[in-house]
Design a protein around this motif. Sequence first.
Motif, PDB file in Angstrom:
ATOM      1  N   GLU A 118       5.561   7.540  15.896  1.00  0.00           N
ATOM      2  CA  GLU A 118       6.429   8.655  16.261  1.00  0.00           C
ATOM      3  C   GLU A 118       7.593   8.111  17.073  1.00  0.00           C
ATOM      4  N   ARG A 119       8.801   8.593  16.771  1.00  0.00           N
ATOM      5  CA  ARG A 119       9.972   8.046  17.441  1.00  0.00           C
ATOM      6  C   ARG A 119      10.025   8.440  18.912  1.00  0.00           C
ATOM      7  N   ALA A 120       9.722   9.678  19.251  1.00  0.00           N
ATOM      8  CA  ALA A 120       9.935  10.163  20.610  1.00  0.00           C
ATOM      9  C   ALA A 120       9.068   9.441  21.628  1.00  0.00           C
ATOM     10  N   THR A 121       7.826   9.157  21.287  1.00  0.00           N
ATOM     11  CA  THR A 121       6.882   8.589  22.251  1.00  0.00           C
ATOM     12  C   THR A 121       6.427   7.181  21.912  1.00  0.00           C
ATOM     13  N   GLY A 122       6.629   6.733  20.664  1.00  0.00           N
ATOM     14  CA  GLY A 122       6.101   5.443  20.248  1.00  0.00           C
ATOM     15  C   GLY A 122       4.627   5.480  19.916  1.00  0.00           C
ATOM     16  N   TYR A 123       4.052   6.660  19.757  1.00  0.00           N
ATOM     17  CA  TYR A 123       2.636   6.792  19.416  1.00  0.00           C
ATOM     18  C   TYR A 123       2.372   6.222  18.029  1.00  0.00           C
ATOM     19  N   THR A 124       1.378   5.359  17.908  1.00  0.00           N
ATOM     20  CA  THR A 124       1.011   4.760  16.630  1.00  0.00           C
ATOM     21  C   THR A 124       0.028   5.684  15.915  1.00  0.00           C
ATOM     22  N   HIS A 125       0.483   6.306  14.826  1.00  0.00           N
ATOM     23  CA  HIS A 125      -0.357   7.234  14.081  1.00  0.00           C
ATOM     24  C   HIS A 125      -1.296   6.491  13.131  1.00  0.00           C
ATOM     25  N   LYS A 126      -0.799   5.398  12.548  1.00  0.00           N
ATOM     26  CA  LYS A 126      -1.612   4.606  11.635  1.00  0.00           C
ATOM     27  C   LYS A 126      -1.036   3.201  11.571  1.00  0.00           C
ATOM     28  N   PHE A 127      -1.869   2.206  11.288  1.00  0.00           N
ATOM     29  CA  PHE A 127      -1.403   0.830  11.180  1.00  0.00           C
ATOM     30  C   PHE A 127      -2.184   0.123  10.086  1.00  0.00           C
ATOM     31  N   ARG A 128      -1.621  -0.964   9.625  1.00  0.00           N
ATOM     32  CA  ARG A 128      -2.261  -1.795   8.614  1.00  0.00           C
ATOM     33  C   ARG A 128      -1.914  -3.245   8.903  1.00  0.00           C
ATOM     34  N   ILE A 129      -2.892  -4.143   8.791  1.00  0.00           N
ATOM     35  CA  ILE A 129      -2.685  -5.564   9.060  1.00  0.00           C
ATOM     36  C   ILE A 129      -2.416  -6.292   7.748  1.00  0.00           C
ATOM     37  N   TYR A 130      -1.374  -7.107   7.751  1.00  0.00           N
ATOM     38  CA  TYR A 130      -1.022  -7.897   6.567  1.00  0.00           C
ATOM     39  C   TYR A 130      -2.088  -8.961   6.324  1.00  0.00           C
ATOM     40  N   GLU A 131      -2.553  -9.055   5.066  1.00  0.00           N
ATOM     41  CA  GLU A 131      -3.641  -9.974   4.730  1.00  0.00           C
ATOM     42  C   GLU A 131      -3.207 -11.119   3.824  1.00  0.00           C
ATOM     43  N   GLY A 132      -1.962 -11.173   3.408  1.00  0.00           N
ATOM     44  CA  GLY A 132      -1.502 -12.245   2.529  1.00  0.00           C
ATOM     45  C   GLY A 132      -0.883 -11.697   1.251  1.00  0.00           C
ATOM     46  N   LYS A 133      -0.210 -12.581   0.521  1.00  0.00           N
ATOM     47  CA  LYS A 133       0.478 -12.167  -0.703  1.00  0.00           C
ATOM     48  C   LYS A 133      -0.488 -11.724  -1.788  1.00  0.00           C
ATOM     49  N   ASP A 134      -1.679 -12.275  -1.768  1.00  0.00           N
ATOM     50  CA  ASP A 134      -2.620 -11.962  -2.838  1.00  0.00           C
ATOM     51  C   ASP A 134      -3.482 -10.730  -2.551  1.00  0.00           C
ATOM     52  N   GLN A 135      -3.163  -9.993  -1.472  1.00  0.00           N
ATOM     53  CA  GLN A 135      -3.936  -8.790  -1.191  1.00  0.00           C
ATOM     54  C   GLN A 135      -3.644  -7.719  -2.247  1.00  0.00           C
ATOM     55  N   THR A 136      -4.642  -6.967  -2.618  1.00  0.00           N
ATOM     56  CA  THR A 136      -4.487  -5.904  -3.609  1.00  0.00           C
ATOM     57  C   THR A 136      -4.536  -4.566  -2.882  1.00  0.00           C
ATOM     58  N   LEU A 137      -3.416  -3.857  -2.915  1.00  0.00           N
ATOM     59  CA  LEU A 137      -3.303  -2.560  -2.273  1.00  0.00           C
ATOM     60  C   LEU A 137      -3.023  -1.516  -3.339  1.00  0.00           C
ATOM     61  N   GLU A 138      -3.940  -0.593  -3.507  1.00  0.00           N
ATOM     62  CA  GLU A 138      -3.802   0.456  -4.527  1.00  0.00           C
ATOM     63  C   GLU A 138      -4.062   1.809  -3.876  1.00  0.00           C
ATOM     64  N   PRO A 139      -3.063   2.376  -3.176  1.00  0.00           N
ATOM     65  CA  PRO A 139      -3.265   3.692  -2.565  1.00  0.00           C
ATOM     66  C   PRO A 139      -3.481   4.778  -3.611  1.00  0.00           C
ATOM     67  N   VAL A 140      -4.202   5.790  -3.244  1.00  0.00           N
ATOM     68  CA  VAL A 140      -4.513   6.884  -4.165  1.00  0.00           C
ATOM     69  C   VAL A 140      -3.228   7.641  -4.515  1.00  0.00           C
ATOM     70  N   GLY A 141      -2.961   7.780  -5.813  1.00  0.00           N
ATOM     71  CA  GLY A 141      -1.814   8.540  -6.272  1.00  0.00           C
ATOM     72  C   GLY A 141      -0.498   7.794  -6.258  1.00  0.00           C
TER      73      GLY A 141
END
Length: 410
Positions: A118-141
């Motif tokens: 969030e811009r106003a407070t800097g609250y982190t709503h969600k995060f993800r850690i980078y795992e490398g180029k070969d990581q497979t990310l397939e979000p739903v939809g």
Amino acid sequence: MGITKKHELRSYWSTNPIHHMPMYSAAMSRTRFETILRFLHFSDNTTSRPRGHPAFDRLHKIRPLIDHFNQKFADLYTPAQNICVDESLVHFTGRLGFKQYIPSKRARYGVKLYKLCERATGYTHKFRIYEGKDQTLEPVGCPDYLGSSGKIVWDLVSPLFGKGYHLYVDNFYTSVALFKHLFLEQIGCCGTVRPSRRGYPQRLITTRLARGQRAALCNDELLAVKWRDKRDVYMLSSIHADTTVQIERATSVVEKPLSVHDYNLHMGGVDFNDQMLAPYLVSRKTRRWYKKVSVYLIQLALYNSYVLYSKAGRTGSFLKFQEEIVENLLYPGGSVAPSTSVVSRLHERHFPSVVPGTSNQPPPRKKCRVCSRSGIRRDTRYFCPDCPDHPALCLGECFRKYHTQVHLGT
């Protein structure tokens, strides 16, 4: 330790007057702290899949921590309308397969995190850690052709679909296809864009502008803008119309596209979060990457809790909030208030002395006060002349334990 920083871990338990801080030795011994830190684990190593297995997880060691915090961050607070996605870097220079180099960050080398803040407070709503180029990310939809950067944004923003949020991203994530799909999910987007992105109008790229001029093209929900300031600025937005705002500078008034103005205003949520954490980061040099990342995530959760604390109507700085947390951890339930008298007693110095000899016992010895209370029969040649009853104490753990109990009133 993030509030009071020292160059070496052992300095927190040092008895040297230059480094002496009695709170640490009163809380626990250095040996115990180092043992806890040595065996710190968040996941069962026996359940880890071997490399090459379809279910292999590079973040297995801290996966429970990641899942727990992501769930709690989203459940406990609803961010305001303006949000942003950007990168943070946890400094780490050891050997690691997914270590990143980002020259624009102060740390430069480390573990990369993608954050939705969030811009106003800097609250982190969600995060993800980078795992490398070969990581497979397939979000739903998520369409397959969005690419890795588009899938990262989709994965972070998907819990907010259908709620009318305004998302701001930089040119690493911005693309025509991503903005169109997010618009269909009721997420308006705005961001700088690389001129080489597929679908960005070539007509704007070839248009030559003088300083202060702008050119814009609109297609359905998307607005593409080129504005000439000190250099060419390319914008893509599904939020704004082709309007401008007047910005007063030191010597003149400048007409700036509204999309550029809002981008500068709302894009810095992740940077604001990093700035709030930077003075108190407690990470130290280690070969275990997961220990650094886990401590960083705990501090990230601490800042998020401070945002909730402030939203509840409480006042005070982030530093004051951390001090209250430390006091409540050391004195649970308020059983021992951290008053001035307690602090002064913690600063008193006690030095062991040899028990004076007698005619009947030239090498004198007495029962150790701490050992006898524990049912252990042990004699010692030393006592504490600075205490009222002059207790006989073994050097080392017994001497420290006795005065810790006396000073804290336990």
